[in-house]
Design an enzyme around this catalytic site. Structure first.
Site, PDB file in Angstrom:
ATOM      1  N   HIS A   1       0.327  -6.298   1.334  1.00  0.00           N
ATOM      2  CA  HIS A   1      -0.599  -5.165   1.236  1.00  0.00           C
ATOM      3  C   HIS A   1      -1.030  -4.669   2.619  1.00  0.00           C
ATOM      4  CE1 HIS A   1      -3.282  -2.411  -0.660  1.00  0.00           C
ATOM      5  NE2 HIS A   1      -4.348  -2.936  -0.113  1.00  0.00           N
TER       6      HIS A   1
ATOM      7  N   ASP B   1       3.828  -5.946  -2.050  1.00  0.00           N
ATOM      8  CA  ASP B   1       2.390  -5.719  -2.178  1.00  0.00           C
ATOM      9  C   ASP B   1       1.846  -6.390  -3.438  1.00  0.00           C
ATOM     10  OD1 ASP B   1      -0.215  -4.656  -2.453  1.00  0.00           O
ATOM     11  OD2 ASP B   1       0.367  -2.831  -1.396  1.00  0.00           O
TER      12      ASP B   1
ATOM     13  N   SER C   1      -4.350   1.617   1.545  1.00  0.00           N
ATOM     14  CA  SER C   1      -5.066   1.126   0.375  1.00  0.00           C
ATOM     15  C   SER C   1      -6.039   2.210  -0.102  1.00  0.00           C
ATOM     16  CB  SER C   1      -5.777  -0.189   0.694  1.00  0.00           C
ATOM     17  OG  SER C   1      -6.208  -0.823  -0.486  1.00  0.00           O
TER      18      SER C   1
END
Length: 531
Positions: free
Chosen positions: A445, A407, A188
């Site tokens: 994610h 995601d 991320s």
């Protein structure tokens, strides 16, 4: 008598080891690392570290802390500018150091040090380092950026570099030699940090693992504001949590079997051409259908952020990522209007970083004007989109990218776009010599989702089996020159972390796993990688 003597010698040996650790920690302080202040250098006895719960999840990880060996804990502050206050930690095993340094990335707007990842790596013999990137607070809070442009730069790229520089000096002070190899892993925002390191500081790390990178930062956060508007400016547009399963079921009904297996996993969601209008309510509204306003909003989420001329500013979310604990209900639509994580990130970015007004109202947002303002003020510090990785390649660096197809925070298309841009800039042959991309079907994610999400990536670093660990495969590539190929990903039940309930091959992009047509579809052996 003999037994008493042995016990005495054993006690003396343990005391000597601890004393050595204390002395070595003192030598870290005495090293006077330039541009940094050591606030603590102390040997922590085996099992004595007491740290916080796991970040984000709040899970009790005291058992992990108690399993740690003795280590020298170095706490430092780096101040490259007058307004900088980059807090960092370096953990150095007292014995059994493997000669390597592991750097740890952040998430969200950073603001904290991840003690769980520090513990995981250090317990395997690594010297390990992490930082808050220059401010302390919640990863969803950006108020710290108001009035602090130097802190924005520290968050953008300088904090990780300073952490790495100080950590390497601490390693040398403690062990009397430099690390033989240095690695960085982040997902991320940590994936953005990873690419920033490869682009700006190519000599910092030998191997970099970048997951779901938020590297195209300003368009990503522009999309966060755009999507929040699409879902809430007209109250009728909001898609409540109760309707998310309906959308997910319709997507699976339309596309699940395109890959030859009905399993709730879209092997390549780009092939799914789901039409949201099939869900329009025929009569009264219910959780089993969508109103016309909700369908309009849903189409916007899938198609991506568009400017006034209809050009794609940032690609949209792919079908298949809607349902689940880490799905749209958490990230995009939220439990209530403007209460999703992406709404918080979008508001925080524009109010804190761009306009420096805590009362900025997302309802006034306009794509062209606000993206322009964001780029002018922050892109140089925050965007890690440079496709020219020649310096990183030339120094022998290796880079592995990965992204979950499911995601719901950062569209998987963004990572594919960056990978393609590097190939366009450097050529297929050059890129293949130092860089790989893996797409993980069914993963959300950085983890979670219906697909296999355990493959030695960030948050699940595994160092021993290159065939089942992206991290171990990266190290093998760096240290032995063996390029990674197929990696086996596993899916575990919550109550059994030993026996996977599903395995699938992760293939080097653009290849994808194809079911052979027979055999257990939960067994990776029944899939083959092909274009």
């Amino acid at each position: 008598m003999k037994r008493a003597k042995l016990l005495f010698l054993s006690s003396l040996l343990v005391s000597s080891v601890i004393a050595f650790g204390d002395d070595s920690c003192e030598r870290v302080t005495a090293a006077k690392i330039s541009g940094a202040t050591i606030t603590l250098a102390q040997t922590v006895a085996a099992g004595a570290f007491a740290g916080p719960a796991a970040p984000f999840s709040g899970v009790d990880v005291s058992a992990l802390y108690k399993s740690l060996p003795a280590f020298c804990r170095v706490v430092a502050e780096a101040k490259p500018t007058a307004d900088s206050d980059i807090k960092l930690e370096v953990w150095l095993p007292v014995s059994g150091w493997n000669g390597k340094l592991q750097g740890i990335g952040n998430g969200g707007f950073a603001g904290l040090i991840d003690y769980v990842q520090l513990s995981t790596s250090m317990s395997k013999g690594y010297a390990v380092t992490a930082t808050d990137t220059g401010h302390t607070g919640s990863p969803v809070d950006a108020g710290w950026a108001i009035g602090h442009p130097d802190k924005v730069v520290d968050f953008g790229y300088r904090g990780i570099h300073e952490m790495t520089r100080v950590a390497k000096e601490a390693v040398h002070a403690f062990y009397g030699k430099n690390p033989q190899r240095s690695y960085f892993a982040g997902c991320s925002d940590g994936g953005r940090e990873a690419l920033m390191e490869a682009q700006r500081y190519p000599t910092d790390y030998d191997g970099i693992l970048a997951g779901a990178p938020a590297n195209n930062w300003t368009p990503l956060l522009t999309t966060a504001a755009y999507d929040t508007q699409a879902l809430t400016v007209d109250p009728a547009s909001f898609i409540p949590p109760a309707k998310i399963p309906t959308i997910a079921a319709a997507v699976n009904a339309a596309c699940d079997e395109l890959d030859g297996v009905r399993d709730g996993i879209l092997n390549d969601p780009r092939l799914c051409h789901f039409d949201p209008t099939t869900l329009q309510c025929k009569a009264e509204d219910s959780d089993k259908c969508l109103t016309a306003a909700q369908i309009t909003a849903l189409k916007k989420l899938y198609e991506g952020t568009l400017d006034a001329k209809g050009r794609v500013v940032y690609p949209g979310y792919l079908p298949g990522a809607e349902e689940g604990e880490g799905g749209w209900g958490l990230w995009i639509t939220g439990p209530a209007p403007a209460k999703s994580l992406m709404a918080f990130f979008g508001n925080g970015f524009f109010s804190g970083f761009v306009y420096e007004k805590s009362d900025w109202d997302y309802k006034t947002f306009h794509v062209e004007a606000d993206l322009k303002a964001a780029n002018e003020k922050t892109a140089q510090a925050l965007n890690a989109t440079d496709p020219d990785l020649k310096s990183f390649k030339a120094r022998g660096g290796k880079l592995i990218l990965y992204h979950g197809w499911n995601d719901p925070a950062i569209t998987a298309l963004n990572t594919i776009n960056y990978y393609d841009s590097v190939i366009k800039k450097m050529g297929n042959k050059d890129v293949d010599s130092f860089m790989r991309l893996y797409m993980a079907p069914g993963m959300q994610h950085c983890g979670g989702g219906p697909g296999p999400d355990s493959f030695g990536a960030v948050g699940d670093l595994k160092f021993d089996d290159p065939q089942r660990s992206m991290d171990a495969s990266l190290e093998q590539w760096v240290e032995k020159g063996t390029a990674p190929l197929t990696i086996i990903a596993s899916k575990y039940a919550a109550d059994d972390k030993v026996h996977p309930k599903m395995t699938r091959p992760l293939c080097t992009y653009p290849q994808a796993a194809k079911y052979k047509g027979s055999g257990d579809s939960n067994d990776a052996a029944n899939f083959v990688c092909q274009k």
